[in-house]
Design an enzyme around this catalytic site. Structure first.
Site, PDB file in Angstrom:
ATOM      1  N   LEU A  32     -14.917  34.871  19.585  1.00  0.00           N
ATOM      2  CA  LEU A  32     -13.873  33.869  19.425  1.00  0.00           C
ATOM      3  C   LEU A  32     -13.069  33.684  20.716  1.00  0.00           C
ATOM      4  O   LEU A  32     -12.787  34.657  21.403  1.00  0.00           O
ATOM      5  CB  LEU A  32     -12.969  34.347  18.290  1.00  0.00           C
ATOM      6  CG  LEU A  32     -12.093  33.312  17.622  1.00  0.00           C
ATOM      7  CD1 LEU A  32     -12.064  33.549  16.135  1.00  0.00           C
ATOM      8  CD2 LEU A  32     -10.707  33.411  18.183  1.00  0.00           C
ATOM      9  N   ALA A  33     -12.761  32.469  21.046  1.00  0.00           N
ATOM     10  CA  ALA A  33     -11.846  32.201  22.166  1.00  0.00           C
ATOM     11  C   ALA A  33     -10.856  31.162  21.669  1.00  0.00           C
ATOM     12  O   ALA A  33     -11.258  30.115  21.151  1.00  0.00           O
ATOM     13  CB  ALA A  33     -12.598  31.675  23.381  1.00  0.00           C
TER      14      ALA A  33
ATOM     15  N   PHE B 278     -13.742  26.947  14.221  1.00  0.00           N
ATOM     16  CA  PHE B 278     -12.613  26.060  13.965  1.00  0.00           C
ATOM     17  C   PHE B 278     -12.911  24.765  14.692  1.00  0.00           C
ATOM     18  O   PHE B 278     -12.728  24.695  15.910  1.00  0.00           O
ATOM     19  CB  PHE B 278     -11.363  26.737  14.521  1.00  0.00           C
ATOM     20  CG  PHE B 278     -10.115  26.415  13.771  1.00  0.00           C
ATOM     21  CD1 PHE B 278     -10.105  26.352  12.389  1.00  0.00           C
ATOM     22  CD2 PHE B 278      -8.918  26.181  14.441  1.00  0.00           C
ATOM     23  CE1 PHE B 278      -8.945  26.075  11.689  1.00  0.00           C
ATOM     24  CE2 PHE B 278      -7.744  25.899  13.743  1.00  0.00           C
ATOM     25  CZ  PHE B 278      -7.759  25.848  12.373  1.00  0.00           C
TER      26      PHE B 278
ATOM     27  N   ASP C 128      -9.830  28.841   9.768  1.00  0.00           N
ATOM     28  CA  ASP C 128      -9.161  29.746  10.703  1.00  0.00           C
ATOM     29  C   ASP C 128      -9.602  31.201  10.520  1.00  0.00           C
ATOM     30  O   ASP C 128      -9.264  31.839   9.527  1.00  0.00           O
ATOM     31  CB  ASP C 128      -7.639  29.616  10.503  1.00  0.00           C
ATOM     32  CG  ASP C 128      -6.866  30.463  11.497  1.00  0.00           C
ATOM     33  OD1 ASP C 128      -7.480  30.970  12.458  1.00  0.00           O
ATOM     34  OD2 ASP C 128      -5.643  30.603  11.306  1.00  0.00           O
ATOM     35  N   ALA C 129     -10.313  31.715  11.496  1.00  0.00           N
ATOM     36  CA  ALA C 129     -10.831  33.088  11.428  1.00  0.00           C
ATOM     37  C   ALA C 129      -9.716  34.126  11.397  1.00  0.00           C
ATOM     38  O   ALA C 129      -9.923  35.248  10.941  1.00  0.00           O
ATOM     39  CB  ALA C 129     -11.733  33.366  12.631  1.00  0.00           C
TER      40      ALA C 129
ATOM     41  N   TYR D 234      -7.976  37.070  36.704  1.00  0.00           N
ATOM     42  CA  TYR D 234      -8.680  37.382  35.454  1.00  0.00           C
ATOM     43  C   TYR D 234      -8.491  38.857  35.064  1.00  0.00           C
ATOM     44  O   TYR D 234      -7.646  39.193  34.255  1.00  0.00           O
ATOM     45  CB  TYR D 234     -10.171  37.000  35.511  1.00  0.00           C
ATOM     46  CG  TYR D 234     -10.751  36.984  34.118  1.00  0.00           C
ATOM     47  CD1 TYR D 234     -10.975  35.790  33.435  1.00  0.00           C
ATOM     48  CD2 TYR D 234     -10.986  38.181  33.428  1.00  0.00           C
ATOM     49  CE1 TYR D 234     -11.414  35.783  32.121  1.00  0.00           C
ATOM     50  CE2 TYR D 234     -11.431  38.180  32.117  1.00  0.00           C
ATOM     51  CZ  TYR D 234     -11.646  36.977  31.467  1.00  0.00           C
ATOM     52  OH  TYR D 234     -12.071  36.982  30.167  1.00  0.00           O
TER      53      TYR D 234
ATOM     54  N   SER E  18     -19.641  28.317  16.963  1.00  0.00           N
ATOM     55  CA  SER E  18     -20.010  26.908  17.109  1.00  0.00           C
ATOM     56  C   SER E  18     -20.303  26.442  18.521  1.00  0.00           C
ATOM     57  O   SER E  18     -20.783  25.328  18.716  1.00  0.00           O
ATOM     58  CB  SER E  18     -18.887  26.044  16.534  1.00  0.00           C
ATOM     59  OG  SER E  18     -17.685  26.337  17.222  1.00  0.00           O
ATOM     60  N   SER E  19     -19.973  27.263  19.520  1.00  0.00           N
ATOM     61  CA  SER E  19     -20.280  26.794  20.878  1.00  0.00           C
ATOM     62  C   SER E  19     -20.589  27.956  21.814  1.00  0.00           C
ATOM     63  O   SER E  19     -20.316  29.114  21.499  1.00  0.00           O
ATOM     64  CB  SER E  19     -19.132  25.944  21.440  1.00  0.00           C
ATOM     65  OG  SER E  19     -17.919  26.633  21.379  1.00  0.00           O
TER      66      SER E  19
ATOM     67  N   THR F 100     -18.167  27.186  29.959  1.00  0.00           N
ATOM     68  CA  THR F 100     -17.873  26.929  28.548  1.00  0.00           C
ATOM     69  C   THR F 100     -16.533  26.223  28.432  1.00  0.00           C
ATOM     70  O   THR F 100     -15.780  26.130  29.396  1.00  0.00           O
ATOM     71  CB  THR F 100     -17.808  28.238  27.712  1.00  0.00           C
ATOM     72  OG1 THR F 100     -16.592  28.936  28.032  1.00  0.00           O
ATOM     73  CG2 THR F 100     -18.981  29.158  27.970  1.00  0.00           C
TER      74      THR F 100
END
Ligand code: NAI
Length: 400
Positions: A140-141, A73, A111-112, A236, A49-50, A276
């Site tokens: 997914l994040a 989600f 919910d994936a 990171y 979705s994004s 993002t």
């Protein structure tokens, strides 16, 4: 309606649905301008979705004519004060545009991580999507995951490991440049972050899809990673997220084994740093972006998610310019990690301070515009009249 950009720290809580529509359309236009390419035809995108997932979906649908299933989600509108999330509207306006071109665009907003969602998607593939998929994208994040077997809830944290990291950061809401002190994660926090952002759920998806017989021969599955450089390694690559990304590589080996008999392949795609929802909350990362964006914009290599994903699919994965490293990972991040670019970014970043961080010497304005665009604000070509005419009932009537 008047849509207001609201924030909590570096998290956007306001949304402009009509701006999101324009942003989706701008991305579609970008892909169409590049022309058509041969690619996959039946695609499942988990985290669609994004940003990276959405850009992937737009490139594949409008560049390669692919039917797509998107899992995400997101929250829909409830009242004028609570209009839901940008991803909710991205799903809807993507679907409208794809269906206008006779493409299938199915959205699952659930919910994936659950077994139920996997089974719902499988049922749909079997009954209404032609029976098989030829590409599965995992984008997914999330900051939380409920284990589908035990019901236990895990939280991911973005922390360093074994060292306290001190450096500049920006509070976007307050437009404040400040010194961030990041304390190292505990062993439990490291393990929990791997549980949420590592590759376990990707592998569970691939096992469920394989067992159900809905994977095409030669299926490809990709998972987006980030490696970064010495400039962001302390928080990171060498931190909790780096551990989670390393786990994805282990799981990629497992998935490759799983897919051997059908000639399938799992690939880690090491993507470039972009603005993002997920990356804006990484400590220090906005300042890293301001440095690297300035240098890359000036030399013509700065990319937004749609530019980057379109290049990955059109030129690399389904084109002739794929660049893999010695671990078999696809490396579209080579422009960002170019030693000269990194050196210049490092020099510039050291000069960024509270007095000049918003100036054109840095990539601040690029970062901020991209950040606002995520929630449908400051979008090129935005139709203000349409925004003003839109009512809550119009938004409530939209179907995902
Ligand atoms: P994002 O926050 O824009 O998108 C995350 C997606 O996951 C959304 O579609 C959201 O709805 C979905 N999602 C979250 N929890 C979910 C759940 N429980 N069930 C179903 N869907 C759920 O994130 P972004 O930045 O596009 O990240 C995607 C991937 O790309 C991540 O693996 C990230 O580490 C990776 N990446 C990101 C980079 C960056 O600079 N943003 C750089 C390189 C890789």
């Amino acid at each position: 309606m008047k849509f207001e950009h609201k924030m909590r720290g570096n998290v956007s809580v306001g949304v402009n649905p009509i701006g999101c529509k324009q942003e989706v359309n701008n991305q579609i236009d970008f892909v169409k301008e590049q022309g058509a390419y041969e690619g996959p035809k039946k695609v499942l995108i988990i985290g669609a979705s994004s940003s990276y997932g959405l850009a992937t979906r737009i490139s594949l649908a409008f560049g390669a004519n692919a039917d797509t299933i998107g899992v995400s989600f997101e929250k829909g509108p409830k009242s004028e004060k609570n209009l839901g999330t940008a991803g909710w509207y991205n799903n809807i306006y993507f679907k409208q545009a794809a269906e206008a071109e006779d493409l299938i665009a199915k959205n699952f907003v659930q919910d994936a991580f659950s077994h139920e969602t996997k089974q719902d998607v499988i049922k749909y593939i079997k009954e209404e999507f032609g029976g098989k998929v030829d590409l599965v994208v995992y984008s997914l994040a999330s900051s939380v995951r409920t284990d589908p077997d035990t019901g236990e809830r895990f939280n991911s944290v973005i922390k360093s490991i074994d060292q306290t990291v001190v450096g500049p950061n920006v509070n976007i809401q307050k437009q404040e440049f400040f010194e961030h002190v990041l304390e190292p994660a505990t062993q439990e926090e490291i393990a929990d972050t791997v549980k949420v952002m590592g590759g376990e759920d990707w592998q569970l998806w691939m096992e469920a899809l394989k067992e159900a017989g809905v994977l095409e021969e030669d299926v490809l599955t990709v998972n987006y990673s980030y490696l970064g450089s010495d400039l962001n390694r302390p928080y990171y690559g060498g931190g909790t997220l780096g551990q989670a990304k390393a786990d994805c590589e282990v799981k990629a080996d497992n998935v490759n084994e799983l897919l051997t008999d059908i000639g399938g392949k799992a690939t880690i795609v090491v993507a470039t740093a972009v603005t993002t929802k997920a990356s804006s909350v990484i400590p220090f990362f906005p300042v890293y972006c301001m440095g690297i964006y300035r240098i890359m914009a000036d030399n013509g290599t700065h990319e937004t998610p749609i530019m980057h994903q379109d290049r990955i699919y059109r030129d690399m994965l389904y084109g002739n310019n794929a660049m893999y490293d010695d671990k078999g990972r696809l490396r579209p991040d080579s422009w960002e990690l170019d030693p000269e670019v990194q050196k210049e970014a490092e020099t510039l970043t050291h000069t960024i301070n509270e007095d000049n961080f918003t100036s054109d010497k840095t990539g601040y304005s690029i970062f901020m515009k991209e950040y606002l665009n995520l929630a449908g604000f400051d979008v090129d070509g935005y139709n203000e009249a349409e925004g003003e005419e839109t009512t809550l009932d119009d938004l409530l009537a939209l179907e995902f």
